[in-house]
Design an enzyme around this catalytic site. Structure first.
Site, mmCIF file in Angstrom:
data_model
loop_
_atom_site.group_PDB
_atom_site.id
_atom_site.type_symbol
_atom_site.label_atom_id
_atom_site.label_comp_id
_atom_site.label_asym_id
_atom_site.label_seq_id
_atom_site.Cartn_x
_atom_site.Cartn_y
_atom_site.Cartn_z
ATOM 1 N N ARG A 20 -1.329 20.816 -10.816
ATOM 2 C CA ARG A 20 -2.314 20.098 -11.629
ATOM 3 C C ARG A 20 -1.632 18.949 -12.376
ATOM 4 O O ARG A 20 -0.624 19.163 -13.055
ATOM 5 C CB ARG A 20 -2.948 21.063 -12.638
ATOM 6 C CG ARG A 20 -4.193 20.522 -13.340
ATOM 7 C CD ARG A 20 -5.401 20.575 -12.434
ATOM 8 N NE ARG A 20 -6.573 20.006 -13.094
ATOM 9 C CZ ARG A 20 -7.547 20.722 -13.631
ATOM 10 N NH1 ARG A 20 -7.488 22.037 -13.595
ATOM 11 N NH2 ARG A 20 -8.586 20.137 -14.187
ATOM 12 N N SER A 67 -11.117 14.919 -19.198
ATOM 13 C CA SER A 67 -11.471 14.843 -20.616
ATOM 14 C C SER A 67 -10.879 16.008 -21.389
ATOM 15 O O SER A 67 -10.840 15.991 -22.621
ATOM 16 C CB SER A 67 -12.992 14.848 -20.779
ATOM 17 O OG SER A 67 -13.536 16.077 -20.315
ATOM 18 N N GLN A 68 -10.419 17.025 -20.691
ATOM 19 C CA GLN A 68 -9.829 18.191 -21.355
ATOM 20 C C GLN A 68 -8.601 17.798 -22.174
ATOM 21 O O GLN A 68 -8.287 18.453 -23.172
ATOM 22 C CB GLN A 68 -9.452 19.246 -20.321
ATOM 23 C CG GLN A 68 -10.656 19.856 -19.609
ATOM 24 C CD GLN A 68 -10.248 20.815 -18.514
ATOM 25 O OE1 GLN A 68 -9.071 21.143 -18.367
ATOM 26 N NE2 GLN A 68 -11.209 21.266 -17.741
ATOM 27 N N ASP A 194 -18.768 18.737 -12.266
ATOM 28 C CA ASP A 194 -18.643 20.101 -11.759
ATOM 29 C C ASP A 194 -19.807 20.456 -10.842
ATOM 30 O O ASP A 194 -19.709 21.390 -10.047
ATOM 31 C CB ASP A 194 -18.597 21.104 -12.922
ATOM 32 C CG ASP A 194 -17.210 21.227 -13.532
ATOM 33 O OD1 ASP A 194 -16.243 20.718 -12.918
ATOM 34 O OD2 ASP A 194 -17.085 21.824 -14.613
ATOM 35 N N ARG A 225 -11.616 18.355 -4.270
ATOM 36 C CA ARG A 225 -12.984 18.821 -4.036
ATOM 37 C C ARG A 225 -13.770 17.919 -3.097
ATOM 38 O O ARG A 225 -14.678 18.394 -2.404
ATOM 39 C CB ARG A 225 -13.711 18.995 -5.381
ATOM 40 C CG ARG A 225 -13.207 20.212 -6.144
ATOM 41 C CD ARG A 225 -13.871 20.387 -7.495
ATOM 42 N NE ARG A 225 -13.476 21.670 -8.085
ATOM 43 C CZ ARG A 225 -13.736 22.022 -9.340
ATOM 44 N NH1 ARG A 225 -14.384 21.182 -10.138
ATOM 45 N NH2 ARG A 225 -13.361 23.206 -9.791
ATOM 46 N N ARG A 267 -15.419 26.895 -7.828
ATOM 47 C CA ARG A 267 -16.661 26.150 -7.619
ATOM 48 C C ARG A 267 -16.961 25.932 -6.133
ATOM 49 O O ARG A 267 -18.125 25.857 -5.739
ATOM 50 C CB ARG A 267 -16.626 24.826 -8.381
ATOM 51 C CG ARG A 267 -16.434 25.030 -9.867
ATOM 52 C CD ARG A 267 -17.160 24.043 -10.728
ATOM 53 N NE ARG A 267 -16.918 24.335 -12.139
ATOM 54 C CZ ARG A 267 -17.593 25.231 -12.838
ATOM 55 N NH1 ARG A 267 -18.555 25.918 -12.262
ATOM 56 N NH2 ARG A 267 -17.311 25.449 -14.103
ATOM 57 N N LYS A 292 -12.261 33.283 -11.798
ATOM 58 C CA LYS A 292 -11.689 32.396 -12.821
ATOM 59 C C LYS A 292 -12.688 32.125 -13.944
ATOM 60 O O LYS A 292 -12.317 32.090 -15.118
ATOM 61 C CB LYS A 292 -11.252 31.078 -12.180
ATOM 62 C CG LYS A 292 -10.765 30.045 -13.190
ATOM 63 C CD LYS A 292 -10.299 28.778 -12.528
ATOM 64 C CE LYS A 292 -9.856 27.759 -13.570
ATOM 65 N NZ LYS A 292 -9.368 26.504 -12.991
#
Length: 306
Positions: A20, A67-68, A194, A225, A267, A292
């Site tokens: 990540r 944005s985290q 998401d 994704r 997801r 998760k």
């Protein structure tokens, strides 16, 4: 939090989290005064981090990838003993940042606080997506239009596709399109990305192409994704085209049986499970990676649908 706390702390992670991208956040922490020693690759887990208690007055943070990073700085700032300024570049996910800011304001009240935690709207969207797919009524208790969570906007997309949305006392109801005709169109999901996979699961069954825009950053999430959508839909016999910052998905005459690769991404598993409710022969590889965020997803799904 640890980068702004006195002491030294060693953090390890899963193999997936080692991939990540964390550089934008970690560079900002270093500029604030954190000391970081990397065990393997620079700006990736695992590493040792800490602070001596000396902080800068200002810091820059880029939210184009997540944005985290900004939300993390805002929440962790409570350990600092002085004000500081965050200069923000980028616009991705600012709805989540606003939710963080509002919740911090709520918890800043002097008196004691009874706080009702909203349901996970990101998870609720899978059940709302069943409405047009299966032509059923969907209702999630506790979800309302005034939710702080950005993913509530996905209900506007469903409305554009022909669903009827109504906010009742105990939760929002989604009714399917009349005559089961789901409308196509193009939507910018940059503030609620998401749900790109959720929309992709509906797209093969609509009456016109579906454009999903503003999602180039989702290549850097739990997996790539965009690639997961392209590869799995192509295996299912669905025509997919990549656009400048998203995808265009075309209606499918039939869905081919295939095994869905989940890439250890919750997801991907949950979204393509929806498609499997509509089409025969869809098998989800490693479905329980959804633990998760939604450990009993399949149990709740079973109770909801059957």
């Amino acid at each position: 939090l640890l980068g702004l706390s006195k002491g030294r702390y060693h953090i390890v992670s899963s193999e997936q989290m080692k991939k990540r991208p964390m550089k934008d956040l970690l560079v900002s922490l270093e500029k604030l005064g954190a000391h970081i020693e990397y065990d393997e690759n620079e700006y990736h887990f695992p590493f040792t981090i800490g602070n001596t208690g000396e902080y800068a007055d200002t810091v820059d943070i880029n939210v184009d990838k997540s944005s985290q990073f900004l939300s993390a700085l805002l929440i962790s700032a409570i350990v600092m003993e002085k004000d500081f300024t965050i200069n923000v570049t980028g616009t991705h996910g600012m709805a989540y940042v606003e939710m963080t800011r509002l919740m911090m304001k709520q918890f800043g009240l002097d008196e004691s606080l009874d706080y009702d935690i909203e349901p996970d709207v990101s998870a609720a969207c899978y059940f709302y997506a069943m409405s047009p797919l299966l032509h059923v009524k969907s209702k999630v208790i506790g979800v309302h239009q005034n939710s702080l969570q950005g993913d509530v906007v996905f209900l506007d997309v469903l409305a554009d596709m022909g669903c009827t949305i109504s906010d009742e006392a105990d939760g929002i109801v989604c009714m399917p399109p009349k005559n089961a005709h789901i409308h196509g169109g193009s939507w910018d999901l940059s503030t609620f990305s998401d749900q790109a996979l959720t929309l992709a699961a509906i797209a093969p069954f609509v009456n016109a192409p579906v454009g999903i825009e503003g999602i180039s950053h989702i290549r850097l999430q739990e997996c790539d994704r965009i690639n997961a959508i392209e590869e799995n839909l192509t295996e299912l016999g669905v025509r997919v085209e990549e656009t400048e910052n998203g995808l265009r998905i075309y209606p499918a005459e039939r869905i081919k049986p295939c095994k869905i690769k989940t890439y250890d991404d919750h997801r991907v598993a949950m979204s393509f499970t929806l498609l499997g409710l509509k089409a025969e022969g869809v098998e989800i590889i490693d479905p329980y990676c959804c633990r998760k965020t939604f450990e009993d997803f399949y149990e709740v799904l079973e109770e909801s649908v059957y």
